[in-house]
Enzyme design. Structure first.
Site, PDB file in Angstrom:
ATOM      1  NE  ARG A 117      -3.994  -0.021   0.909  1.00 26.72           N
ATOM      2  CZ  ARG A 117      -5.085   0.029   1.671  1.00 26.72           C
ATOM      3  NH1 ARG A 117      -5.398  -0.993   2.439  1.00 26.72           N
ATOM      4  NH2 ARG A 117      -5.874   1.069   1.655  1.00 26.72           N
TER       5      ARG A 117
ATOM      6  CG  HIS B 178      -6.405  -1.023  -5.621  1.00 22.96           C
ATOM      7  ND1 HIS B 178      -5.151  -1.394  -5.162  1.00 22.96           N
ATOM      8  CD2 HIS B 178      -6.819  -0.034  -4.802  1.00 22.96           C
ATOM      9  CE1 HIS B 178      -4.832  -0.661  -4.118  1.00 22.96           C
ATOM     10  NE2 HIS B 178      -5.826   0.176  -3.868  1.00 22.96           N
TER      11      HIS B 178
ATOM     12  CE1 TYR C 217     -22.278  15.743 -12.031  1.00 21.19           C
ATOM     13  CE2 TYR C 217     -21.219  15.678  -9.880  1.00 21.19           C
ATOM     14  CZ  TYR C 217     -22.360  15.691 -10.646  1.00 21.19           C
ATOM     15  OH  TYR C 217     -23.597  15.667 -10.045  1.00 21.19           O
TER      16      TYR C 217
END
Length: 829
Positions: A40, A86, A130
């Protein structure tokens, strides 16, 4: 126990393992920590990417969302990444995608974003539904040749797909774009760099494996932040590159512009990396409102898409340099802590610049080697097919007849292999050839292609047989990437002029410090007072309120340390600039805001010193005539609450202080006009808590007025004595014979009704200037030479014309050397 319920103890012993719980917890935590570190938080040294970055780019590659395609909805990219590679939630994936698209976060953005992807003001990006994104052209270089078995792949989280363990990375992305992350017990913070500089350093290391960090720094000048700004000093850069750790000061870029009527403004055009612009402007405004940042009349953020522009308008007459330094001290400088920590062979390591580049070169050699092996196998396979086609063309009629007379494809292949000794692959290819490929033109093209493939095979074999040839390929490809993507450095490196401190903001100048009985204090420039003739009234030096009176005036430099001794025997330490600067007619500021004085405690003596020489002592005298010497080192560490300088008997007060070195005499003067001179050696050194020894025998209600140290050279020096009513005289020190300590002394000046009691005594030269101040705040500067030199036991002359309801409070001396320098400077102007 019911017979239907199994006995938990009735288990095959071979299936049970006893472990200590602390050992199990320790191992479990280590496993968790390594999972966070490797999976990570930390980037791999080869491609400079963490798993989430790598998976996003690979998912976009697999989706075909490259720099040449149209933009795709960010939510689509996030969904593909989360579903296939993921499984950690959409929010961290989108946050990573956003950062890779931010030009102010990445030196070379890996994602080409369309829409609102946040700002330097800390504004968040719009929702993923968006915004749209696609790979940036430079990120395709990280994935180039990934399909040619250049890197290892592993199964994804559900074993459906394969994902790359690392990307081929055609450029050193770890240094180019940097990285940051917090793991368990460790963190990484790698600054971004200029791509061209990093590539030049990589090439230099390939060509000279013995190159040192210093050699590589000829190419990599330092970090190159996307927001520009300036790095202060090169030492921290060298430390970071040499050891993998360092603290780099990054300073905003700004310039001073003139505008309006003789006014100036500071325009900030570049900010330190990762600075929040909106918060920065807000904190500057807060400091202006709180009075901590003076001289600013307006503050505006005029930034737009073209860049940063923060305007700080200054008041007319404001000291621009002081405002600049205060902004730098509190707002415009930021420290970037370099921790060059990355995963090397699955283990976290702190790497130097050379080690980082060497690990990248090793990775790139492996990639180019595997790619060359892959291309060689492909070329040899193609050459093998072309050899079969050429042989088939040589026997085209027989080949056609054989195929035409065969029962099926399998029989045709078998016949070709037996008759013409074709391989299985060649026979399969020939069977599937079209008749149109048997033309003479086609034969020429096959021959040309075969020759080209043979040349390619020779080239690939040469690369695999020679480390030098392999390195030359890496070098050539790196230079091609530099030619394609290199740009100018954005961050400048400026010399370190030293850390900006509060003291640096204060102009160094000579000032007069005025203190009153009610503990009001202020400072004023010495140059505000011109010399006058003896006997003048002076000018207003302080607006003393009713019932208050001036107790002391003394000269100091704004950068000097002052030891302030009080009548209670305490000593405090402060810098002169901590005393507020005010005009002549100002009353001053309460000293309790600067020094923690007790009720009824007032400052009676001030020593101006930065540090004491080994032989120097602080010599004090009290009103009742006790004198003592204390080693200067006893006053080096003074708490904010002060220290005891002398123990006093009830009713006694500390009157005066001198710094002495044991080479001269001490002169003690009383309010009744008596003086005694004795060798300093007669007073032994004592601790701070000691009372001292008798200096002079006082008669009646007489009291000590002051102390003078003659020093080791007194030729031509005089003892100046000034009385309460403004009269005074100078008498050569040589006229005061040395006596034994604790005698009655000699008559110095007559203290009748005209003169009043003695207020001050000083040792002066004729060229010295005197600063005389009255209790009502009148101040006069005059030359010592204006006061006549007369014998002892005289009345003296008028020094200052003191009003009937006023009295002389204090006298200080401006040494002749400093005054001479000042006059010389005035003449030069």
């Amino acid at each position: 126990m019911s017979s239907d319920v199994p006995d938990p103890t009735d288990i095959d012993a071979a299936a049970v393992e006893s472990v200590r719980i602390e050992d199990e917890m320790e191992q479990s935590y280590i496993d968790y920590a390594m999972s966070v570190i490797a999976g990570r938080a930390l980037p791999r040294v080869e491609d400079g990417l963490k798993p989430v970055h790598r998976r996003i780019l690979y998912a976009m590659h697999e989706m075909g969302v490259t720099s040449g395609s149209s933009h795709r909805k960010s939510s689509s990219i996030v969904g593909e990444t989360m579903g296939d590679y993921h499984p950690h939630g959409d929010s961290p994936i989108y946050d990573t995608l956003v950062r890779m698209a931010q030009e102010f976060s990445m030196r070379y953005p890996l994602v080409d974003g369309q829409g609102n992807f946040g700002s330097m003001d800390g504004d968040p990006a719009a929702a993923p539904r968006y915004t749209e994104a696609r790979m940036a052209a430079v990120s395709e270089e990280l994935l180039s040749d990934i399909e040619k078995d250049t890197v290892d792949f592993s199964a994804n989280y559900d074993d459906r797909l394969q994902e790359p363990d690392v990307l081929p990375a055609a450029f050193p992305n770890l240094l180019v774009n940097g990285s940051s992350g917090i793991a368990v017990g460790m963190s990484t913070n790698i600054p971004p760099h200029n791509l061209g500089e990093v590539i030049d350093a990589t090439v230099a290391l390939i060509e000279n494996p013995e190159a040192t960090v210093e050699d590589l720094m000829d190419h990599v000048k330092g970090p190159d932040f996307p927001t520009g700004a300036n790095i202060v000093g090169r030492d921290a850069i060298y430390s970071a590159y040499k050891t993998g750790r360092g603290r780099i000061r990054v300073r905003a870029e700004f310039e001073v512009e003139e505008f309006g009527n003789d006014r100036e403004r500071i325009v900030i055009s570049e900010l330190p990396y990762q600075a929040n612009k909106a918060r920065l402007v807000e904190r500057i405004a807060e400091d202006v409102t709180d009075g901590e940042l003076e001289g600013i009349s307006d503050l505006r953020d005029e930034s737009d898409r073209d860049g940063v522009r923060i305007v700080v308008e200054l008041k007319r007459g404001a000291n621009t340099e002081v405002v600049e330094n205060r902004l730098l001290e509190n707002h415009l400088e930021k420290t970037f802590g370099v921790i060059n920590l990355a995963l090397v062979d699955g283990q976290p390591r702190v790497l130097s610049l050379k080690e980082t580049l060497q690990e990248y070169v090793n990775h790139r050699r492996e990639v180019v080697r595997r790619r060359s092996e892959y291309d060689l196998a492909e070329a040899e396979e193609r050459a093998h097919i072309l050899e079969g086609r050429l042989r088939a063309l040589e026997h085209v009629e027989a080949v056609v007849d054989l195929i035409q007379n065969s029962e099926d494809r399998s029989a045709a292949k078998e016949g070709l292999r037996e008759t013409f000794e074709f391989s299985a692959d060649q026979a399969d290819h020939i069977v599937r050839m079209q008749l149109g490929s048997l033309t003479s033109m086609e034969a020429v093209e096959i021959e040309e292609e075969y020759e080209e493939v043979e040349v390619e095979i020779e080239r690939l074999e040469a690369i695999l047989d020679s480390d030098e040839r392999l390195d030359s390929v890496i070098t050539e490809e790196l230079r091609e990437i530099k030619d394609e993507y290199d740009d100018d450095r954005r961050t400048s490196i400026v010399e370190d002029a030293g850390t900006v401190t509060h003291e640096d903001l204060i102009p160094e100048e000579e000032v007069l410090v005025v203190m009153t009985e009610d503990d009001y204090v202020k400072r004023m420039p010495v140059d505000a007072f011109d010399p006058q003739g003896r006997g003048g009234k002076g000018i207003i030096g302080a607006d003393v309120k009713e019932g208050d009176r001036v107790t002391a005036v003394f000269r100091a430099n704004t950068h000097d340390y002052l030891l302030c001794f009080t009548n209670h025997g305490q000593v405090y330490r402060l810098k002169t600039y901590e005393i507020p600067e005010m005009g002549r007619t100002a009353r001053g500021k309460s000293a309790v805001n600067i020094i923690d004085l007790d009720p009824g405690e007032e400052i009676t003596a001030v020593v101006d010193t930065d540090e004491f020489a080994e032989s120097e002592c602080v010599t004090t005298v009290t009103r009742q005539g006790y004198v003592k010497r204390t080693a200067g080192e006893a006053f080096e560490n003074i708490r904010t609450t002060g220290l005891i300088a002398a123990s006093l008997e009830e009713g006694d007060e500390l009157v005066d202080v001198e710094v002495t070195d044991g080479t001269g005499d001490l002169v003690v003067a009383t309010e009744g006009g008596m003086t005694i001179r004795f060798e300093e050696g007669e007073v032994r050194e004592m601790g701070r808590n000691a009372r001292g020894v008798g200096a002079i025998k006082l008669e009646g209600d007489d009291a000590v007025a002051g102390l003078v140290a003659t020093g080791d050279a007194e030729d031509g020096r005089s003892l100046l004595t000034v009385t309460e009513r403004g009269y005074g005289k100078r008498t050569l020190l040589s006229e005061y014979r040395t006596q034994s300590r604790y005698g009655k002394g000699l008559i110095d000046i007559k203290t009748d009704d005209r003169n009043g009691p003695v207020t001050a005594v000083e040792a002066v030269d004729a060229d010295d200037h005197l600063i005389v101040m009255s209790e009502r705040g009148q101040i006069m500067r005059t030359r010592a030479a204006e006061i006549s030199t007369v014998g002892r036991n005289t009345l003296g002359v008028t020094v200052m014309d003191v009003a009937a309801d006023d009295a002389v409070a204090s006298v200080d001396v401006l040494p002749a050397v400093e005054d001479g320098e000042r006059e010389a400077s005035d003449d030069a102007e």
